[in-house]
Design an enzyme around this catalytic site. Sequence first.
Site, mmCIF file in Angstrom:
data_model
loop_
_atom_site.group_PDB
_atom_site.id
_atom_site.type_symbol
_atom_site.label_atom_id
_atom_site.label_comp_id
_atom_site.label_asym_id
_atom_site.label_seq_id
_atom_site.Cartn_x
_atom_site.Cartn_y
_atom_site.Cartn_z
ATOM 1 N N THR A 189 -1.130 -22.539 17.562
ATOM 2 C CA THR A 189 -2.438 -22.259 18.165
ATOM 3 C C THR A 189 -3.186 -21.141 17.444
ATOM 4 O O THR A 189 -2.579 -20.219 16.905
ATOM 5 C CB THR A 189 -2.304 -21.886 19.655
ATOM 6 O OG1 THR A 189 -3.588 -21.468 20.151
ATOM 7 C CG2 THR A 189 -1.309 -20.753 19.890
ATOM 8 N N GLN A 190 -4.520 -21.240 17.477
ATOM 9 C CA GLN A 190 -5.361 -20.192 16.904
ATOM 10 C C GLN A 190 -5.449 -18.977 17.825
ATOM 11 O O GLN A 190 -5.891 -17.909 17.414
ATOM 12 C CB GLN A 190 -6.763 -20.741 16.626
ATOM 13 C CG GLN A 190 -6.744 -21.794 15.537
ATOM 14 C CD GLN A 190 -8.070 -22.501 15.331
ATOM 15 O OE1 GLN A 190 -9.127 -22.000 15.703
ATOM 16 N NE2 GLN A 190 -8.015 -23.667 14.727
ATOM 17 N N THR A 209 0.832 -1.212 0.000
ATOM 18 C CA THR A 209 0.000 0.000 0.000
ATOM 19 C C THR A 209 0.863 1.257 0.000
ATOM 20 O O THR A 209 0.509 2.271 -0.615
ATOM 21 C CB THR A 209 -0.888 0.006 1.274
ATOM 22 O OG1 THR A 209 -1.687 -1.161 1.252
ATOM 23 C CG2 THR A 209 -1.773 1.217 1.332
ATOM 24 N N ASP A 241 1.901 -5.971 -4.734
ATOM 25 C CA ASP A 241 1.133 -6.263 -3.530
ATOM 26 C C ASP A 241 1.864 -7.419 -2.819
ATOM 27 O O ASP A 241 2.287 -8.388 -3.468
ATOM 28 C CB ASP A 241 -0.278 -6.706 -3.928
ATOM 29 C CG ASP A 241 -1.214 -6.785 -2.731
ATOM 30 O OD1 ASP A 241 -2.175 -6.005 -2.679
ATOM 31 O OD2 ASP A 241 -0.984 -7.640 -1.850
ATOM 32 N N SER A 242 2.002 -7.349 -1.517
ATOM 33 C CA SER A 242 2.817 -8.358 -0.832
ATOM 34 C C SER A 242 2.178 -9.743 -0.855
ATOM 35 O O SER A 242 2.825 -10.734 -0.519
ATOM 36 C CB SER A 242 3.147 -7.938 0.597
ATOM 37 O OG SER A 242 2.039 -8.065 1.438
ATOM 38 N N SER A 243 0.913 -9.829 -1.301
ATOM 39 C CA SER A 243 0.304 -11.148 -1.504
ATOM 40 C C SER A 243 1.077 -11.930 -2.554
ATOM 41 O O SER A 243 1.013 -13.158 -2.602
ATOM 42 C CB SER A 243 -1.145 -11.008 -1.976
ATOM 43 O OG SER A 243 -1.822 -10.088 -1.178
ATOM 44 N N THR A 260 1.860 -4.831 4.097
ATOM 45 C CA THR A 260 1.670 -5.334 5.463
ATOM 46 C C THR A 260 1.153 -6.774 5.496
ATOM 47 O O THR A 260 1.362 -7.488 6.468
ATOM 48 C CB THR A 260 0.670 -4.449 6.243
ATOM 49 O OG1 THR A 260 -0.570 -4.424 5.540
ATOM 50 C CG2 THR A 260 1.201 -3.042 6.412
ATOM 51 N N ASP A 261 0.481 -7.199 4.416
ATOM 52 C CA ASP A 261 -0.193 -8.503 4.451
ATOM 53 C C ASP A 261 0.752 -9.667 4.728
ATOM 54 O O ASP A 261 0.406 -10.583 5.474
ATOM 55 C CB ASP A 261 -0.944 -8.763 3.130
ATOM 56 C CG ASP A 261 -2.167 -7.871 2.982
ATOM 57 O OD1 ASP A 261 -2.564 -7.243 3.982
ATOM 58 O OD2 ASP A 261 -2.720 -7.801 1.871
HETATM 59 N N1 ASP Z 1 -2.332 -5.637 0.182
HETATM 60 C C1 ASP Z 1 -1.314 -4.757 0.703
HETATM 61 C C2 ASP Z 1 0.006 -5.500 0.675
HETATM 62 O O1 ASP Z 1 0.256 -6.272 1.555
HETATM 63 C C3 ASP Z 1 -1.665 -4.307 2.069
HETATM 64 C C4 ASP Z 1 -0.697 -3.317 2.685
HETATM 65 O O2 ASP Z 1 0.357 -3.019 2.208
HETATM 66 O O3 ASP Z 1 -1.041 -2.791 3.760
HETATM 67 O O4 ASP Z 1 0.766 -5.330 -0.235
#
Ligand code: ASP
EC number: 3.5.1.1
Length: 331
Positions: free
Chosen positions: A266-267, A12, A53-55, A85-86
Amino acid sequence: MKKILLIHTGGTFGMAFKGGTLAPSAFINGIIEFVPEIRKIAEIESFIVANIDSSNIGIEHWIKMADVIARNYEDFDGFVITHGTDTMVYTASALSFMLEGLSKPVILTGSQRPLSEIRTDARNNLINAIELATYPIPEVCIFFNNKLFRGNRAKKIDVWGFDAFTSPNYPILAEVGVDITIYPENFLKSRNGELKVSKEFSNKVFCVKVFPSMKVDYLMKLLELDLKAFVLEAFGSGNLPNIEERSLIPFVREAVEGGKIVAISTQAVYGKVDLSLYQCGKDVLEAGALSCKDMTTETALVKLMFLLGKFGEDIDKVKEFFYVPIAGEVS
Ligand code: ASP
């Protein structure tokens, strides 16, 4: 003046809204021009590893980041990585395992709103991450919303608020208010050796979140695949169903007998796995599972990927080293 290398990977932080949806933008090429005041903190050079995107981050990006750090290690005092952040905690865990002998700060940061937006958290996170990277902090960290976490202890807990991360089982390394307060007693001991980068990973791992009425038959099907290790995110202190047709213990037993690793996390967010607390955990232990103890699920998974890579999928070696802390990821 200290020298900091700013490594961009995406997220992001460098995105822009396109018709209400956030996507990577070309804007990131001018990151330093957008926050010129960071030049008052340190001499900054930048390098773009990716802008995604970090995904979409994977093993090959972890290796690229580690390579950039290793190539520039002697010339810089610290490294700041802007990252989505993901999957930030996965990357932080991977780098913490890969960068053996690290004695300089590697700080990942990002934001919940893009740097190009007026009401952004990116500016504050970036400025403070750079400032902290001038301190002698010998580990891979995450800086977010005024707190510095050990990277492999952090967890993303909020998709909306600016306070997106926490460190459930390890104290913070530093915090930023009017002043910067650092807690050196929480740092890893400086490993003043030479930096060595381990780059082997295996992705023959699988992670399953257990839920009430889960069918053991579905899990059994996974044993037909070429998988080497499983992380089962179990209930509470590491409990799995253990009665009659509900029992998932046969899966654990068959996996272990077949030479695979089953690690129980653990969850719950806080606290640690203790497989001897309940019979539902003891049966899992007796079936041959490992305990992730106070490691997060994300870190346990990356640790298995790393150890499987390092030891050429030698399961006994991986089991032996699973409990040995590499970079303070487990108590
Ligand atoms: N989808 C974004 C990522 O992880 C979310 C973020 O950066 O906060 O690339």
